[in-house]
Design a protein around this motif. Structure first.
Motif, PDB file in Angstrom:
ATOM      1  N   TRP A  34       0.854  -1.191   0.000  1.00  0.00           N
ATOM      2  CA  TRP A  34       0.000   0.000   0.000  1.00  0.00           C
ATOM      3  C   TRP A  34       0.890   1.241   0.000  1.00  0.00           C
ATOM      4  O   TRP A  34       1.623   1.492   0.956  1.00  0.00           O
ATOM      5  N   ILE A  35       0.818   1.989  -1.097  1.00  0.00           N
ATOM      6  CA  ILE A  35       1.678   3.164  -1.270  1.00  0.00           C
ATOM      7  C   ILE A  35       0.874   4.315  -1.852  1.00  0.00           C
ATOM      8  O   ILE A  35      -0.212   4.117  -2.398  1.00  0.00           O
ATOM      9  N   ARG A  36       1.427   5.512  -1.750  1.00  0.00           N
ATOM     10  CA  ARG A  36       0.798   6.670  -2.371  1.00  0.00           C
ATOM     11  C   ARG A  36       1.446   7.021  -3.703  1.00  0.00           C
ATOM     12  O   ARG A  36       0.777   7.466  -4.631  1.00  0.00           O
ATOM     13  N   ASP A  37       2.768   6.829  -3.799  1.00  0.00           N
ATOM     14  CA  ASP A  37       3.488   7.188  -5.020  1.00  0.00           C
ATOM     15  C   ASP A  37       4.382   6.031  -5.443  1.00  0.00           C
ATOM     16  O   ASP A  37       5.399   5.764  -4.807  1.00  0.00           O
ATOM     17  N   PRO A  38       4.044   5.319  -6.538  1.00  0.00           N
ATOM     18  CA  PRO A  38       4.841   4.174  -6.992  1.00  0.00           C
ATOM     19  C   PRO A  38       6.295   4.530  -7.295  1.00  0.00           C
ATOM     20  O   PRO A  38       7.175   3.671  -7.178  1.00  0.00           O
ATOM     21  N   LYS A  39       6.557   5.785  -7.658  1.00  0.00           N
ATOM     22  CA  LYS A  39       7.923   6.196  -7.989  1.00  0.00           C
ATOM     23  C   LYS A  39       8.852   6.100  -6.778  1.00  0.00           C
ATOM     24  O   LYS A  39      10.070   5.972  -6.936  1.00  0.00           O
ATOM     25  N   LYS A  40       8.279   6.167  -5.587  1.00  0.00           N
ATOM     26  CA  LYS A  40       9.106   6.114  -4.380  1.00  0.00           C
ATOM     27  C   LYS A  40       9.461   4.682  -3.977  1.00  0.00           C
ATOM     28  O   LYS A  40      10.296   4.485  -3.105  1.00  0.00           O
ATOM     29  N   LEU A  41       8.841   3.708  -4.618  1.00  0.00           N
ATOM     30  CA  LEU A  41       9.130   2.309  -4.322  1.00  0.00           C
ATOM     31  C   LEU A  41      10.349   1.895  -5.153  1.00  0.00           C
ATOM     32  O   LEU A  41      10.244   1.187  -6.150  1.00  0.00           O
ATOM     33  N   SER A  42      11.520   2.339  -4.716  1.00  0.00           N
ATOM     34  CA  SER A  42      12.743   2.245  -5.517  1.00  0.00           C
ATOM     35  C   SER A  42      13.456   0.912  -5.455  1.00  0.00           C
ATOM     36  O   SER A  42      14.215   0.558  -6.360  1.00  0.00           O
ATOM     37  N   SER A  43      13.227   0.126  -4.410  1.00  0.00           N
ATOM     38  CA  SER A  43      13.994  -1.112  -4.223  1.00  0.00           C
ATOM     39  C   SER A  43      13.228  -2.375  -4.611  1.00  0.00           C
ATOM     40  O   SER A  43      13.740  -3.478  -4.469  1.00  0.00           O
ATOM     41  N   ILE A  44      12.010  -2.211  -5.092  1.00  0.00           N
ATOM     42  CA  ILE A  44      11.149  -3.358  -5.405  1.00  0.00           C
ATOM     43  C   ILE A  44      10.866  -3.413  -6.901  1.00  0.00           C
ATOM     44  O   ILE A  44      10.579  -2.386  -7.528  1.00  0.00           O
ATOM     45  N   ASN A  45      10.931  -4.599  -7.464  1.00  0.00           N
ATOM     46  CA  ASN A  45      10.546  -4.807  -8.854  1.00  0.00           C
ATOM     47  C   ASN A  45       9.026  -4.775  -8.953  1.00  0.00           C
ATOM     48  O   ASN A  45       8.340  -5.675  -8.464  1.00  0.00           O
ATOM     49  N   HIS A  46       8.485  -3.750  -9.574  1.00  0.00           N
ATOM     50  CA  HIS A  46       7.034  -3.579  -9.651  1.00  0.00           C
ATOM     51  C   HIS A  46       6.366  -4.700 -10.442  1.00  0.00           C
ATOM     52  O   HIS A  46       5.152  -4.914 -10.311  1.00  0.00           O
ATOM     53  N   ASP A  47       7.117  -5.385 -11.278  1.00  0.00           N
ATOM     54  CA  ASP A  47       6.558  -6.452 -12.111  1.00  0.00           C
ATOM     55  C   ASP A  47       6.673  -7.835 -11.469  1.00  0.00           C
ATOM     56  O   ASP A  47       6.289  -8.835 -12.083  1.00  0.00           O
ATOM     57  N   ASP A  48       7.197  -7.893 -10.260  1.00  0.00           N
ATOM     58  CA  ASP A  48       7.310  -9.176  -9.562  1.00  0.00           C
ATOM     59  C   ASP A  48       5.912  -9.785  -9.397  1.00  0.00           C
ATOM     60  O   ASP A  48       4.992  -9.123  -8.930  1.00  0.00           O
ATOM     61  N   GLN A  49       5.759 -11.053  -9.784  1.00  0.00           N
ATOM     62  CA  GLN A  49       4.457 -11.708  -9.732  1.00  0.00           C
ATOM     63  C   GLN A  49       3.917 -11.862  -8.311  1.00  0.00           C
ATOM     64  O   GLN A  49       2.714 -12.053  -8.119  1.00  0.00           O
ATOM     65  N   ARG A  50       4.795 -11.781  -7.327  1.00  0.00           N
ATOM     66  CA  ARG A  50       4.352 -11.903  -5.935  1.00  0.00           C
ATOM     67  C   ARG A  50       3.950 -10.568  -5.337  1.00  0.00           C
ATOM     68  O   ARG A  50       3.521 -10.505  -4.189  1.00  0.00           O
ATOM     69  N   VAL A  51       4.092  -9.503  -6.109  1.00  0.00           N
ATOM     70  CA  VAL A  51       3.830  -8.157  -5.601  1.00  0.00           C
ATOM     71  C   VAL A  51       2.608  -7.537  -6.283  1.00  0.00           C
ATOM     72  O   VAL A  51       2.467  -7.599  -7.506  1.00  0.00           O
ATOM     73  N   LYS A  52       1.732  -6.972  -5.480  1.00  0.00           N
ATOM     74  CA  LYS A  52       0.606  -6.206  -6.002  1.00  0.00           C
ATOM     75  C   LYS A  52       0.603  -4.838  -5.340  1.00  0.00           C
ATOM     76  O   LYS A  52       0.634  -4.735  -4.111  1.00  0.00           O
ATOM     77  N   LEU A  53       0.601  -3.798  -6.154  1.00  0.00           N
ATOM     78  CA  LEU A  53       0.627  -2.433  -5.630  1.00  0.00           C
ATOM     79  C   LEU A  53      -0.795  -1.925  -5.401  1.00  0.00           C
ATOM     80  O   LEU A  53      -1.658  -2.038  -6.273  1.00  0.00           O
ATOM     81  N   LEU A  54      -1.019  -1.380  -4.223  1.00  0.00           N
ATOM     82  CA  LEU A  54      -2.271  -0.722  -3.895  1.00  0.00           C
ATOM     83  C   LEU A  54      -1.963   0.762  -3.761  1.00  0.00           C
ATOM     84  O   LEU A  54      -1.433   1.205  -2.750  1.00  0.00           O
ATOM     85  N   VAL A  55      -2.256   1.520  -4.793  1.00  0.00           N
ATOM     86  CA  VAL A  55      -1.903   2.935  -4.829  1.00  0.00           C
ATOM     87  C   VAL A  55      -3.081   3.760  -4.335  1.00  0.00           C
ATOM     88  O   VAL A  55      -4.134   3.839  -4.991  1.00  0.00           O
ATOM     89  N   GLY A  56      -2.915   4.367  -3.178  1.00  0.00           N
ATOM     90  CA  GLY A  56      -3.999   5.155  -2.616  1.00  0.00           C
ATOM     91  C   GLY A  56      -3.661   5.684  -1.240  1.00  0.00           C
ATOM     92  O   GLY A  56      -2.587   5.417  -0.700  1.00  0.00           O
ATOM     93  N   ASP A  57      -4.559   6.450  -0.676  1.00  0.00           N
ATOM     94  CA  ASP A  57      -4.372   7.087   0.631  1.00  0.00           C
ATOM     95  C   ASP A  57      -4.847   6.162   1.742  1.00  0.00           C
ATOM     96  O   ASP A  57      -5.936   5.577   1.645  1.00  0.00           O
ATOM     97  N   ILE A  58      -4.057   6.035   2.788  1.00  0.00           N
ATOM     98  CA  ILE A  58      -4.397   5.170   3.919  1.00  0.00           C
ATOM     99  C   ILE A  58      -5.691   5.626   4.596  1.00  0.00           C
ATOM    100  O   ILE A  58      -6.364   4.842   5.269  1.00  0.00           O
TER     101      ILE A  58
END
Length: 340
Positions: A34-58
């Motif tokens: 769960w993140i607000r800005d995907p650009k700040k997720l610098s150390s994670i491969n966004h295309d990793d099949q085990r990863v799902k990004l939830l982009v939004g406000d907590i």
């Protein structure tokens, strides 16, 4: 944990990214970040099949109600400061909303991140945190109170990091830099003054890599660290290395920058008051309470050693090394040889 679905809030932060990386390397769990800005997720491969990004406000968890309901584990690192209204919405109200969307029969563990500042030496809540604390401190103390009486309290584990280091001092590494690591360069600018004084107060610190290890173990391990004297319904773990004094930290910085230490004066309370008056420093009621309290030590503390592991950074020298802070240049005395 092959079938585990771990929801991590604040996943793009310093501690969040270290934790995500540890889980990807050491488990087979699927991660909901769960993140607000995907650009700040610098150390994670966004295309990793085990990863799902939830982009939004907590503050608006309803958007991801399906993902939240199916989470088997939660690591809640998201937090806010810098305003009473925002801190209340994020640090108190959003946590209640998040818990209300979880399925009790699906959820196995909920790791809640707070701060060691709101606990006394025996890990009991400090009354002064609610009375004098900043909006950040007060909301963290209020949320802990609420969690103690929550219907899901039997599945909640509260962790309380001490001073957190992580990343590079100049933010050049793959991981985000913690605020303390970013401040190392600024701290060295005050060494010319600090070397004249002896700081007697003690404190703990911990590296984000070690926090990630402990969180991982709290999710997957059956090992139980030492229990505290605190009276509570939910387990509390203060994350830190053995305490050291401010004087020891100053000595380490001086040695790192190859600066000399002069005769130092004990930094008594009245001297601190004078420095606060002279220097351009603004302090709050909480600051004054902290100055009066002096020592920020807890017993027990928890680090990788408690789970049979080895700490990534157990000393201040290791913290400085991994931060990338440049060392001072060694000074050599000029040697004049006699003419032949």
């Amino acid at each position: 944990m092959k079938e585990a679905r771990i929801l991590i809030t604040g996943a793009s932060g310093c501690v969040g990214q270290y934790t995500c990386n540890w889980l990807l390397k050491n488990t087979e769990a699927k991660l909901l970040l769960w993140i607000r800005d995907p650009k700040k997720l610098s150390s994670i491969n966004h295309d990793d099949q085990r990863v799902k990004l939830l982009v939004g406000d907590i503050r608006n968890p309803e958007v991801f109600s399906n993902e939240i309901a199916n989470a088997t584990h939660v690591i809640h690192t998201a937090t806010a400061w810098g305003g009473v209204e925002r801190a209340t919405q994020v640090n108190v109200i959003a946590v209640k909303k998040l818990l209300s969307l979880l399925k009790p029969n699906t959820l196995q563990r909920f790791i809640y991140f707070s701060t060691a500042s709101i606990l006394d030496k025996d890990l009991n809540p400090l009354p002064e945190a609610l009375r004098y604390g900043t909006e950040y401190i007060q909301t963290k103390a209020k949320c802990l109170q609420d969690l103690e009486n929550h219907p899901l309290s039997n599945k909640i584990i509260a962790v309380f990091p001490t001073l957190v280091f992580g990343g590079q001092f100049d933010s050049s590494g793959m991981f985000p830099s913690s605020y303390l690591t970013q401040g190392l360069k600024e701290a060295t600018k005050w060494l010319w003054l600090a070397r004249w004084f002896k700081g007697l107060s003690k404190f703990h610190f911990i590296h984000a890599e070690d926090i990630a290890f402990v969180c991982g173990q709290l999710l997957i391990s059956e090992l139980k660290p030492r229990s505290s004297k605190a009276v509570n319904k939910i387990p509390k773990f203060v994350l830190g290395q053995p305490s050291l004094s401010i004087d020891q930290a100053i000595n380490a910085l001086l040695k790192w920058k190859t600066m000399n230490r002069y005769i130092s004066l004990p930094l008594w309370g009245w001297i601190i008051e004078c420095l606060v008056t002279i220097l351009p420093i603004k302090i709050t009621q909480w600051d004054r309470f902290s100055i009066k309290q002096r020592h920020f030590v807890h017993d027990p503390i928890t680090n990788p050693k408690d789970f049979g592991g080895t700490s990534y950074a157990q000393s201040i020298n290791e913290i400085l090394l991994y931060s990338g802070l440049p060392k001072g240049k060694k000074s050599y005395k000029q040697v004049i040889y006699p003419k032949k």
